[in-house]
Design an enzyme around this catalytic site. Sequence first.
Site, short mmCIF file in Angstrom:
data_model
loop_
_atom_site.label_atom_id
_atom_site.label_comp_id
_atom_site.label_asym_id
_atom_site.label_seq_id
_atom_site.Cartn_x
_atom_site.Cartn_y
_atom_site.Cartn_z
N ASP A 217 0.86 -1.19 0.00
CA ASP A 217 0.00 0.00 0.00
C ASP A 217 0.89 1.23 0.00
OD1 ASP A 217 0.79 -0.83 2.64
OD2 ASP A 217 -0.57 0.67 3.47
N GLU B 61 -0.11 -1.07 5.76
CA GLU B 61 0.95 -0.53 6.61
C GLU B 61 0.76 0.96 6.85
OE1 GLU B 61 4.75 1.24 7.88
OE2 GLU B 61 3.63 1.71 6.08
C1 LIG Z 1 1.14 5.19 11.76
N1 LIG Z 1 2.00 5.62 12.84
C2 LIG Z 1 1.60 6.30 13.94
N2 LIG Z 1 2.64 6.47 14.72
C3 LIG Z 1 3.74 5.93 14.13
C4 LIG Z 1 3.34 5.40 12.95
C5 LIG Z 1 4.15 4.71 11.95
C6 LIG Z 1 4.83 5.62 10.94
N3 LIG Z 1 5.78 4.80 10.18
C7 LIG Z 1 6.53 5.24 9.17
O1 LIG Z 1 6.45 6.39 8.75
C8 LIG Z 1 7.49 4.24 8.54
C9 LIG Z 1 8.68 4.92 7.93
N4 LIG Z 1 9.53 4.00 7.19
C10 LIG Z 1 5.58 6.71 11.69
O2 LIG Z 1 6.68 6.46 12.21
O3 LIG Z 1 5.02 7.82 11.79
ZN LIG Z 2 6.84 1.78 4.28
ZN LIG Z 3 5.25 4.65 4.36
#
Ligand SMILES: Cn1cncc1C[C@H](NC(=O)CCN)C(=O)O
Ligand SMILES: [Zn+2]
Ligand SMILES: [Zn+2]
Length: 483
Positions: free
Chosen positions: A109, A174
Amino acid sequence: SPFSPQAGLLEKVFRYMDLHQDEFVQTLKEWVAIESDSIQPVPHLRQELLRMMAVAAEELRRLGASVDLEDLGSQQLPDGQTLPIPPVILGELGNDPGKPTVCVYGHLDVQPATQADGWLTDPYTLTEVDGKLYGRGATDNKGPVLAWINAMSTFRALEEDLPVNIKFIIEGMEEAGSVALEELVRKEKDRFFSSVDYIVISDNLWVSQRRPALIYGTRGNCYFTVEVTCRDQDFHSGTFGGILQEPMADLVALLGSLTDSAGHILIPGIYDHVAPLTEEEKELYGAIDLDLEEYRNSSRVKKFLFDTKEEILMHLWRYPSLSIHGIEGAFDEPGTKTVIPGRVLGKFSIRLVPHMNMSVVEKQVQQYLQYIFSQRNSSNQMAVSMVLGLHPWIADIKDHQYLAAKRAIKTVFGTEPDMIRDGSTIPIAKIFQDIIQKSVLMLPLGAVDDGEHSQNEKINRWNYIEGSKLFAAFFLEVAQLHE
Ligand SMILES: Cn1cncc1C[C@H](NC(=O)CCN)C(=O)O
Ligand SMILES: [Zn+2]
Ligand SMILES: [Zn+2]
């Protein structure tokens, strides 16, 4: 090394990949063309996401893998709508008990994108300019998932035995917070995952343009809402202004009390459990290939809170941070509406690091905001809740697969990797580590300027093809170390 018995095989693999790179790029183009946006809750996009998962499953089957599409039911949205959750791909190729089993995690996604956001090319038409392949999902995460598939398909095309058994867990939610994935991992612990020796995730970036990296830690995240309510309806500031304690004033004071102007978190006790900094760890940061001035300029930021590379990296990776994200119910459109919002909901989150404890953080935030609010003698209602709790993750870099990855990097890139962490959160890493209790490695292949989640996301052709080589070399190294 060039003298190992595998050198001949790797030479063949690399030559094949160089010769067939346009085919690899073409497949990436076909995958990028599918608007598999999991964030906007629109039925036609959800259909595209389902189609993306089906296309990937078909590709894996074509390469000889057996594939299950695990149905995860549907997603209930706040507005009452329900949308199907795309199935998770559980694939496997090979089950030779004499070989280690490597499980690759990825997601197909993507974040939303429209050309109107400021893309120079159509986000869903992979476009090559100066060796850069622009398109939504090119680096996050379709390119890396395909690089694993390229590695696998090259062995097959050369009629060479794969040195490892491969398992794939590929999801489609994700970007929306890996909806329902943890349950699936728990459910499959003693079945699909029982034979897994190593878990590999390639869903981050290097900190450099050219120098590869291994990632051994990611921060967690505690996401909070704080709601201040007077009544469920707005007020006219001409007829109520002056006689009300305004919810927005309370909320702005609450949010303003969280950090000082130097970014230090003011919640008492919040730094108590942060892992102490050792001399040994301190030295790691100096060695990392990050040009701070270039990073600052390319980020178009006048000044960061810290002036040295070491401090910057430590504050991104090994210290918590608090960010304020937004306010629901606030008047945020252009114009001069004279409203007093009756109910507002502030949102902020705290990035967690080892060895902070999520429930301790939750209590500290609750207590502090109650205290600040009580100081205001407000007649409004305040409600704080932690709506998301994602654990930080840290690896043991002495694990076999970190050594295997270092050797593979040396073979393909002729250099030692940067040993880095990531300030953002990959929630599934800690979940894998806890539930499956096997080593998790993060082996990124994208460059620092790939622009994940941003306009003009891209992957360099070089990174995509050399990354595919890296994954093939990694398979061989893991097999050798496992013996
Ligand atoms: C959805 N969410 C809410 N709190 C943290 C997240 C995950 C998000 N993950 C990424 O961006 C992955 C980067 N490779 C983030 O870290 O913000
Ligand atoms: Zn990713
Ligand atoms: Zn991402």
